[in-house]
Write a protein that holds these residues in place. Sequence first.
Motif, PDB file in Angstrom:
ATOM      1  N   ARG A  10       0.861  -1.179   0.000  1.00  0.00           N
ATOM      2  CA  ARG A  10       0.000   0.000   0.000  1.00  0.00           C
ATOM      3  C   ARG A  10       0.891   1.220   0.000  1.00  0.00           C
ATOM      4  N   ASP A  73      -8.530  -4.025   4.440  1.00  0.00           N
ATOM      5  CA  ASP A  73      -7.151  -4.494   4.326  1.00  0.00           C
ATOM      6  C   ASP A  73      -7.015  -5.949   4.779  1.00  0.00           C
ATOM      7  N   ARG A  76      -8.010  -7.918   1.810  1.00  0.00           N
ATOM      8  CA  ARG A  76      -6.931  -7.946   0.820  1.00  0.00           C
ATOM      9  C   ARG A  76      -5.839  -8.920   1.241  1.00  0.00           C
ATOM     10  N   TYR A 131     -13.984  -3.450  -1.275  1.00  0.00           N
ATOM     11  CA  TYR A 131     -13.269  -4.655  -1.710  1.00  0.00           C
ATOM     12  C   TYR A 131     -13.445  -4.864  -3.220  1.00  0.00           C
ATOM     13  N   SER A 134     -11.219  -2.341  -5.063  1.00  0.00           N
ATOM     14  CA  SER A 134      -9.767  -2.481  -4.924  1.00  0.00           C
ATOM     15  C   SER A 134      -9.238  -3.848  -5.334  1.00  0.00           C
TER      16      SER A 134
END
Length: 209
Positions: A10, A73, A76, A131, A134
Motif C-alpha cells: 500500500r 485491508d 486484501r 473490496y 480495490s
Amino acid sequence: MSLAADRPERPAPARGRPRSETVERAILEGVMKLLEDGVPLADLSIERVARTAGVGKATIYRRWSGKEELFVDVMRAAEPPDPELPGTSMRDDLVVMLETLRRRGLASRSSAIMHNVYVQAKCSPRIWAAYEASVIAPRRALTLDVLRRGQRDGELRTDIDVELANDMFVGAMLVRTVLRPDADLPEGLAEEIVDTLLVGLRPVRPPVP
C-alpha cells in the motif's frame, strides 16, 4: 495464518510516523484471531483489536480511519497473490487466472477464517464495495485486457463481446467455487473450462483449398 506474504503493498501515508510492517502484520493478524474466535464484525471494535494485537488504539488510527477501512485491508491480506501471467497466449493466461480462482476456492473451503471474512464483509455494503473496487475490479480489467489481446492476435472472434466472454470464463469457475460449495474442484479444471469455451469462441479458420 501468516499474512506477511499475502498482503499487497500500500502507498506510504502522507502523515504520521513511518509504517512498520511488523506492527501492521500484528494488527491484521489480531483481526484474524478475533474472526477465528467467532467475533462478528459488529463487535470488532478498534479497542478490542488493539488489545489482541498488543498495540495502542492510536497506532491503529494512524494507519486506518476506522474498523471498516481496517477490515478491507484484512480482506486484501486474505487474498492469494495475483498470478504472474505467462503472456504466451490468451489461452495460457486465462488458464492461469482460472487456476488462481480454483485454488482460492479450495482455500476458502478449508479455511474457516477466510470463509468468515467474506461472510461478514457481505453484511456491510460499504466494505464489500471497497473490496470490489480495490480487488475485484482490477482483476476484471486484467482479464478484459487478455481477451482484447486475444482478439488482436486472432485467438478470439472479433464479434465476441469481451465483457460477456469474461463472464463466461470466470463465471464458470465461480459457479463451482461459490454457488456450488460441494462441487469438485479437481486439478485440470481451469484447462477444461478454457478449452471447452474456446471451441465456440475461437475464429473459424477457412478450409485449406
